[in-house]
Write an enzyme that holds these catalytic residues in place. Structure first.
Site, PDB file in Angstrom:
ATOM      1  N   GLY A   1       0.815  -1.201   0.000  1.00 16.07           N
ATOM      2  CA  GLY A   1       0.000   0.000   0.000  1.00 16.07           C
ATOM      3  C   GLY A   1       0.845   1.245   0.000  1.00 16.07           C
ATOM      4  O   GLY A   1       2.033   1.200   0.307  1.00 16.07           O
ATOM      5  N   PRO A   2       0.230   2.365  -0.339  1.00 13.41           N
ATOM      6  CA  PRO A   2       0.964   3.625  -0.382  1.00 13.41           C
ATOM      7  C   PRO A   2       1.523   3.978   0.995  1.00 13.41           C
ATOM      8  O   PRO A   2       1.022   3.470   2.001  1.00 13.41           O
ATOM      9  CB  PRO A   2      -0.095   4.661  -0.799  1.00 13.41           C
ATOM     10  CG  PRO A   2      -1.281   3.891  -1.223  1.00 13.41           C
ATOM     11  CD  PRO A   2      -1.191   2.529  -0.668  1.00 13.41           C
ATOM     12  N   PRO A   3       2.530   4.832   1.056  1.00 10.86           N
ATOM     13  CA  PRO A   3       3.104   5.227   2.340  1.00 10.86           C
ATOM     14  C   PRO A   3       2.058   5.895   3.232  1.00 10.86           C
ATOM     15  O   PRO A   3       1.213   6.632   2.734  1.00 10.86           O
ATOM     16  CB  PRO A   3       4.188   6.242   1.970  1.00 10.86           C
ATOM     17  CG  PRO A   3       4.397   6.121   0.516  1.00 10.86           C
ATOM     18  CD  PRO A   3       3.192   5.478  -0.075  1.00 10.86           C
TER      19      PRO A   3
ATOM     20  N   THR B   1      -0.369   4.554   5.023  1.00 13.30           N
ATOM     21  CA  THR B   1      -1.706   3.990   5.143  1.00 13.30           C
ATOM     22  C   THR B   1      -1.842   3.088   6.363  1.00 13.30           C
ATOM     23  O   THR B   1      -2.893   2.521   6.599  1.00 13.30           O
ATOM     24  CB  THR B   1      -2.076   3.186   3.885  1.00 13.30           C
ATOM     25  OG1 THR B   1      -0.974   2.365   3.544  1.00 13.30           O
ATOM     26  CG2 THR B   1      -2.400   4.113   2.741  1.00 13.30           C
ATOM     27  N   GLY B   2      -0.768   2.937   7.109  1.00 15.74           N
ATOM     28  CA  GLY B   2      -0.878   2.198   8.371  1.00 15.74           C
ATOM     29  C   GLY B   2      -0.361   0.780   8.316  1.00 15.74           C
ATOM     30  O   GLY B   2      -0.747  -0.046   9.121  1.00 15.74           O
TER      31      GLY B   2
ATOM     32  N   THR C   1       2.807  -0.336   8.914  1.00 10.26           N
ATOM     33  CA  THR C   1       3.626  -0.591  10.082  1.00 10.26           C
ATOM     34  C   THR C   1       2.749  -0.713  11.322  1.00 10.26           C
ATOM     35  O   THR C   1       2.935  -1.612  12.152  1.00 10.26           O
ATOM     36  CB  THR C   1       4.646   0.552  10.259  1.00 10.26           C
ATOM     37  OG1 THR C   1       5.337   0.748   9.035  1.00 10.26           O
ATOM     38  CG2 THR C   1       5.638   0.237  11.351  1.00 10.26           C
TER      39      THR C   1
ATOM     40  N   GLU D   1     -15.641   6.293 -14.456  1.00  7.63           N
ATOM     41  CA  GLU D   1     -15.705   4.968 -13.830  1.00  7.63           C
ATOM     42  C   GLU D   1     -17.125   4.421 -13.826  1.00  7.63           C
ATOM     43  O   GLU D   1     -17.343   3.231 -14.052  1.00  7.63           O
ATOM     44  CB  GLU D   1     -15.153   5.014 -12.399  1.00  7.63           C
ATOM     45  CG  GLU D   1     -13.667   5.370 -12.308  1.00  7.63           C
ATOM     46  CD  GLU D   1     -12.777   4.404 -13.085  1.00  7.63           C
ATOM     47  OE1 GLU D   1     -13.148   3.225 -13.220  1.00  7.63           O
ATOM     48  OE2 GLU D   1     -11.722   4.848 -13.587  1.00  7.63           O
TER      49      GLU D   1
ATOM     50  N   HIS E   1     -17.889   2.803 -17.133  1.00 10.19           N
ATOM     51  CA  HIS E   1     -17.454   1.405 -17.212  1.00 10.19           C
ATOM     52  C   HIS E   1     -18.455   0.505 -16.493  1.00 10.19           C
ATOM     53  O   HIS E   1     -18.896  -0.507 -17.018  1.00 10.19           O
ATOM     54  CB  HIS E   1     -16.109   1.220 -16.494  1.00 10.19           C
ATOM     55  CG  HIS E   1     -14.931   1.774 -17.234  1.00 10.19           C
ATOM     56  ND1 HIS E   1     -14.664   1.464 -18.537  1.00 10.19           N
ATOM     57  CD2 HIS E   1     -13.926   2.585 -16.829  1.00 10.19           C
ATOM     58  CE1 HIS E   1     -13.543   2.084 -18.906  1.00 10.19           C
ATOM     59  NE2 HIS E   1     -13.075   2.772 -17.883  1.00 10.19           N
TER      60      HIS E   1
HETATM   61  P1  ADP Z   1       3.036   3.010   6.633  1.00  9.90           P
HETATM   62  O1  ADP Z   1       3.862   2.018   7.376  1.00  9.90           O
HETATM   63  O2  ADP Z   1       1.947   2.367   5.834  1.00  9.90           O
HETATM   64  O3  ADP Z   1       3.818   3.958   5.809  1.00  9.90           O
HETATM   65  P2  ADP Z   1       2.456   3.873   9.263  1.00  9.90           P
HETATM   66  O4  ADP Z   1       1.886   2.644   9.832  1.00  9.90           O
HETATM   67  O5  ADP Z   1       3.868   4.160   9.604  1.00  9.90           O
HETATM   68  O6  ADP Z   1       2.259   3.909   7.710  1.00  9.90           O
HETATM   69  O7  ADP Z   1       1.530   5.097   9.690  1.00  9.90           O
HETATM   70  C1  ADP Z   1       2.053   6.275  10.203  1.00  9.90           C
HETATM   71  C2  ADP Z   1       1.111   6.877  11.208  1.00  9.90           C
HETATM   72  O8  ADP Z   1      -0.088   7.296  10.594  1.00  9.90           O
HETATM   73  C3  ADP Z   1       0.673   5.891  12.275  1.00  9.90           C
HETATM   74  O9  ADP Z   1       1.548   5.897  13.339  1.00  9.90           O
HETATM   75  C4  ADP Z   1      -0.704   6.418  12.668  1.00  9.90           C
HETATM   76  O10 ADP Z   1      -0.612   7.436  13.617  1.00  9.90           O
HETATM   77  C5  ADP Z   1      -1.217   7.004  11.385  1.00  9.90           C
HETATM   78  N1  ADP Z   1      -2.061   6.065  10.666  1.00  9.90           N
HETATM   79  C6  ADP Z   1      -1.800   5.549   9.443  1.00  9.90           C
HETATM   80  N2  ADP Z   1      -2.792   4.734   9.044  1.00  9.90           N
HETATM   81  C7  ADP Z   1      -3.697   4.698  10.040  1.00  9.90           C
HETATM   82  C8  ADP Z   1      -4.930   4.022  10.218  1.00  9.90           C
HETATM   83  N3  ADP Z   1      -5.434   3.200   9.277  1.00  9.90           N
HETATM   84  N4  ADP Z   1      -5.612   4.225  11.379  1.00  9.90           N
HETATM   85  C9  ADP Z   1      -5.108   5.039  12.312  1.00  9.90           C
HETATM   86  N5  ADP Z   1      -3.946   5.701  12.206  1.00  9.90           N
HETATM   87  C10 ADP Z   1      -3.234   5.558  11.082  1.00  9.90           C
HETATM   88 ZN    ZN Z   2     -11.281   3.733 -17.723  1.00  5.94          ZN
HETATM   89 MG    MG Z   3       5.902   2.012   7.426  1.00  6.49          MG
END
Ligand code: ADP
Ligand code: ZN
Ligand code: MG
Length: 617
Positions: free
Chosen positions: A198-200, A202-203, A205, A422, A425
């Site tokens: 997933g994109p950076p 998005t949670g 980690t 969209e 489609h």
């Molecule tokens: P990634 O690893 O996908 O780049 P992270 O997990 O490091 O993103 O997310 C960074 C911070 O953003 C987290 O510590 C949290 O505070 C917030 N965050 C990201 N996604 C979510 C989510 N789905 N729900 C709640 N907080 C989120």
């Molecule tokens: Zn299209």
């Molecule tokens: Mg991360």
């Protein structure tokens, strides 16, 4: 640079300074200043010398008081054999010595050095703490300073919002780690490796930590880039070490963040150098993955935002064979995420979270967390007691300006065009039999290139397709463009990929399947293995037909395309109101599931009834 290296660097810097100081001042006063023989006599005569040492070459005098240079001794070459009597005459104590200057000099450097090194060893051992310590130079690969082990991550699934699909899949892992016996009852075993894509921001980690927190198992985490940092061979040693430690503490979770740093496909290293450090590390990782026994309760999680550059070997069954998409949240998801982060701050009493969610299409979880913080900062600066909606709107404005460049956020007009595209489609697909079922429509930008997407899943594996089915498929592909023209009467670049795919089908119909009446039952093109067969990209097949035929082929392709496009336009024209209604709903929600879509379409359909795609679904 980590703490340990920093300490070492400082330590050696200070040591060198200290040694210079020692040499110059402490030992310096002990060192004799060379003087002439006559001066020595003079010093003797003026009774400034307390004691004298004589060896075969030198005479060394110990002065009563230090000379201007700071030294307490003087030395001069030995010359006179009658010196003894002279010395006696002045009542001075004297003796002859034989000394090795080399040894003394060496010792004066070596001894302090040894002492300092000893102290360094002790400090380093202290710093490594209970994790094993520094066992000599062979232990360089020990990853103890790099691997972070947490026995309790203190993150739960409640802290991660808006990624429900991913959570459902990961819940299974949690269950396994909690009750491995229950899970293994029927001989099933969990997937060894799970890759979060997933994109950076998005949670990913956060999710991994939540899995560990929910299962209450140790969490070994390491960043992919740390594997490849130091000396050649260290990365591989580190991987081995990491898995070794984890196996000892099973059940546990190993998490490799930013897997792409080590998992980059072999051979596409942009900096040249083929079988380099990264490759060794990757190979070690692959072999550790293969070495997992099904019974071992070690779950390997990894995260990446660039799955496309991963080495295919990593994604093979038995390795990271389960992939979980962690996508940008839709509006409902953003509300949920905002709720999580708003818990930590003080907001105004009547506070509409969904208004903020509506303002932030394309924001990731991290962006939203940042937004809440920005708003809090603004409110604090204002001197307010609580955060108001206005703080949020100004914070959104600030952040969006920065994000627009980074995240290709769409402006409202673009979003509208994409929504109609969209829905075009989707509606065409839902109106024609034999097309794949529409599972989801979305205008959340995803990856590079696609601004929105319509997920169609094949209802069954198809080996044979009829001409009508191919035509329908083309109509679906062209539905996006048809919708744009119908509604905005304008061409946009958004349909490039659709056009390419539709053209591909049309060409195949004419040239390979003999489906065009005018050109008849002739295969103008041999089916070729394309990429899979490993043909070079610039492979050009000799053309086996005339100029005239080439022209006919082009015209036939054009005609088929036009037919499909007209079909799409007709379908959408008949359902103009439905198109508008659905597109507006899509703009509102950003994603529409199959159920939501069917509900919308069925609620009141003035146009002709839609035929759902055939198939078991
Ligand atoms: P990634 O690893 O996908 O780049 P992270 O997990 O490091 O993103 O997310 C960074 C911070 O953003 C987290 O510590 C949290 O505070 C917030 N965050 C990201 N996604 C979510 C989510 N789905 N729900 C709640 N907080 C989120
Ligand atoms: Zn299209
Ligand atoms: Mg991360």
């Amino acid at each position: 640079m980590d703490r340990k290296k920093l300490v070492t660097l400082w330590y050696f810097f200070m040591t060198i300074l200290a040694m210079f100081y020692l040499q110059n001042y402490v030992l310096g006063s002990n060192r004799a200043e060379p003087i002439s023989y006559s001066e020595m006599i003079h010093l003797l005569e003026s009774e400034q010398i307390v004691a004298v040492e004589v060896n075969e070459q030198y005479i060394r005098g110990h002065l009563k008081s230090a000379r201007p240079g700071g030294s307490q001794y003087v030395v001069t070459a030995r010359m006179d054999t009658e010196l003894a009597s002279l010395l006696g005459q002045y009542n001075v104590e004297y003796k002859g010595i034989i000394e090795s200057h080399l040894l003394a000099n060496l010792l004066s450097w070596f001894m302090p050095m040894a002492v300092f090194l000893g102290i360094w060893f002790i400090i380093m051992r202290r710093m490594s703490g209970a994790q094993g310590g520094l066992g000599g130079l062979t232990a360089i690969g020990k990853s103890n300073a790099k691997v972070y082990v947490e026995t309790d991550t203190q993150v739960s699934f409640d802290d991660v919002a808006g990624v429900d699909e991913a959570k459902v899949e990961l819940q299974e892992i949690v269950n396994f780690l909690k009750q491995p016996d229950q899970y293994g009852r029927l001989g099933a075993h969990v997937p060894r490796g799970i890759l979060l894509l997933g994109p950076p921001g998005t949670g990913k980690t956060l999710l991994a930590r939540a899995v560990a927190g929910e299962a209450k198992v140790p969490f070994f985490s390491i960043n992919g880039s740390e594997f490849v940092e130091m000396f050649v061979g260290v990365g591989a040693a580190r991987v081995r070490d990491l898995f070794e430690q984890a196996r000892k503490q099973a059940p546990c979770i190993i998490f490799i963040d930013e897997l792409d740093a080590v998992g980059r496909a072999r051979g596409i290293n942009p900096y040249g150098g083929g079988h380099d450090e990264k490759e060794q590390t990757l190979n070690q990782l692959l072999s550790e993955l293969d070495g997992f026994q099904p019974g071992q309760q070690v779950v390997l999680l990894a995260a990446t935002n660039r799955p496309e550059i991963l080495d295919p070997a990593l994604l093979r069954p038995g390795r990271f064979d389960r992939q979980i998409l962690v996508d940008r949240p839709d509006k409902i998801g953003r509300v949920a995420i905002l709720k999580v982060h708003l818990k930590k701050v003080k907001t105004a009493a009547h506070f509409r979270i969904d208004e903020i969610a509506a303002l932030t299409p394309g924001f990731t979880g991290a962006d939203l967390a940042n937004l809440v913080n920005e708003a809090a900062v603004l409110a604090t600066r204002r001197g307010a007691d609580e955060i108001s909606l206005d703080d949020f709107t100004s914070a959104v404005e600030r952040i969006v300006a920065g994000l627009e460049k980074r995240n290709r956020l769409l402006n409202p007009r673009e979003r509208e065009v994409v929504a109609y595209h969209e829905m075009g489609h989707a509606l065409v697909a839902m109106s024609l039999p034999g097309t794949d079922v529409v599972h989801k429509v979305s205008i959340i930008p995803r990856g590079v290139g696609a601004l929105g997407y319509t997920i169609q899943r094949p209802t069954e594996d198809r080996f044979l397709m009829t001409r009508a089915e191919l035509e329908n498929k083309m109509a679906v592909l062209l539905g996006g463009r048809a919708s744009e023209i119908l509604v905005f009467n304008e061409l946009s670049t958004g349909a490039a990929d659709d056009l390419a795919r539709a053209t591909d089908i049309a060409r195949s119909m004419v040239m390979r399947y003999g489906m065009d009446e005018g050109l008849g039952l002739v295969a103008y093109e041999q089916p070729h293995g394309s990429f899979l067969a490993g043909l070079p990209e610039d492979h050009v097949e000799a053309r086996k037909y005339s100029e005239a035929t080439a022209r006919d082929i082009d015209q036939a392709v054009l005609a088929i395309m036009k037919l499909a496009f007209d079909k799409a336009t007709e379908i959408l024209g008949q359902r103009r109101d439905m198109l508008t209604k659905c597109a507006q709903q899509l703009l509102e929600n950003e994603t529409l599931s199959r159920e939501a879509l069917l509900e919308l379409v069925e609620s009141d359909s003035p146009g002709p009834k839609l035929v759902e795609g055939i198939g078991p679904d």
